[in-house]
Design an enzyme around this catalytic site. Sequence first.
Site, mmCIF file in Angstrom:
data_model
loop_
_atom_site.group_PDB
_atom_site.id
_atom_site.type_symbol
_atom_site.label_atom_id
_atom_site.label_comp_id
_atom_site.label_asym_id
_atom_site.label_seq_id
_atom_site.Cartn_x
_atom_site.Cartn_y
_atom_site.Cartn_z
ATOM 1 N N LYS A 1 -4.227 -3.586 -9.964
ATOM 2 C CA LYS A 1 -2.979 -3.419 -9.235
ATOM 3 C C LYS A 1 -1.807 -3.809 -10.126
ATOM 4 O O LYS A 1 -1.971 -4.552 -11.093
ATOM 5 C CB LYS A 1 -2.978 -4.262 -7.961
ATOM 6 N N HIS B 1 -6.070 2.072 -1.276
ATOM 7 C CA HIS B 1 -6.139 0.719 -1.794
ATOM 8 C C HIS B 1 -4.718 0.230 -2.064
ATOM 9 O O HIS B 1 -3.791 1.026 -2.247
ATOM 10 C CB HIS B 1 -6.952 0.672 -3.092
ATOM 11 N N TYR C 1 0.840 -1.197 0.000
ATOM 12 C CA TYR C 1 0.000 0.000 0.000
ATOM 13 C C TYR C 1 0.877 1.250 0.000
ATOM 14 O O TYR C 1 1.927 1.278 0.663
ATOM 15 C CB TYR C 1 -0.888 0.034 1.243
#
Length: 277
Positions: A251, A221, A213
């Site tokens: 991601k 997020h 993170y």
Amino acid sequence: MTIYLTLLNGTGYVFDANDYMELRTKHRIIGALVGTANSKGWSCSEAALPVELTKCETQLLIEEGIADLVSKAAALTAPPTAEMVQAYKSQFEAGLMAQADALKAEKLRETERHVEKILQGKRNKLLKQGKQEEAAALTANDVLEEIAKSVVFERQNALVELPISHMTKHSARLCTDPVYDISSLKYRVFKDLWQRGKFVSSGEAFGADFLVYPGDPLLYHASHIVIIQDTPAIRPLELICKVRLSVIVNKSCVFAYEEAEGGRIAYQTVAWCNPSK
């Protein structure tokens, strides 16, 4: 001041809210809330203290000298003495009485806000019954006294066993044995990411080893999923699988491995490219 972690199920647990906030804000250790008590009672959907740390987090805190791991099993499983039982009962009853007093005080405050309407209603009722003298003599204090006497505290609705740190009057054994293998690649990757100033948590829910993170997970997020490789080589199908997974969850995909020379931790970020867009 040293933070003490309680050894349970092979890892460290945090029972003190102040300790947990220090670990989270100052040392970027997240853990997971595993308690089920909240301000509304018991719930399986809202977590509370204690906090369960991963074995990597526990080992890192011990290695960095941030916290000590202690076992309280002997003290907490020993039969209580008669004095301890009496002290607990007294404290328990005092807690119930405090809640009863708080309930009565709140009820009276609510009544005071509407006392004029309540008083007028009671006077009208007495007048309909032909009790003019009683209606004239009725005052706001009479209404408040009546409400105070009518308040009943139901013990089954009391808040008990709130999540707090253990009682201070007990012994604990300092645990010096490693919780996790510090020479393992997974621990070294976790420590390296932490030393780079990252917030790191378990990535099992995303099919990875870690989630990284940019800040506290309460505010951000995860930006990367980290997958640990024993070697820099990876099979094409596995590469496609992991990278497509990272795209689905929005991601970046990072592969972590140990370099052949020097044993340094290396990272390779792979991005998914769609030429049609």
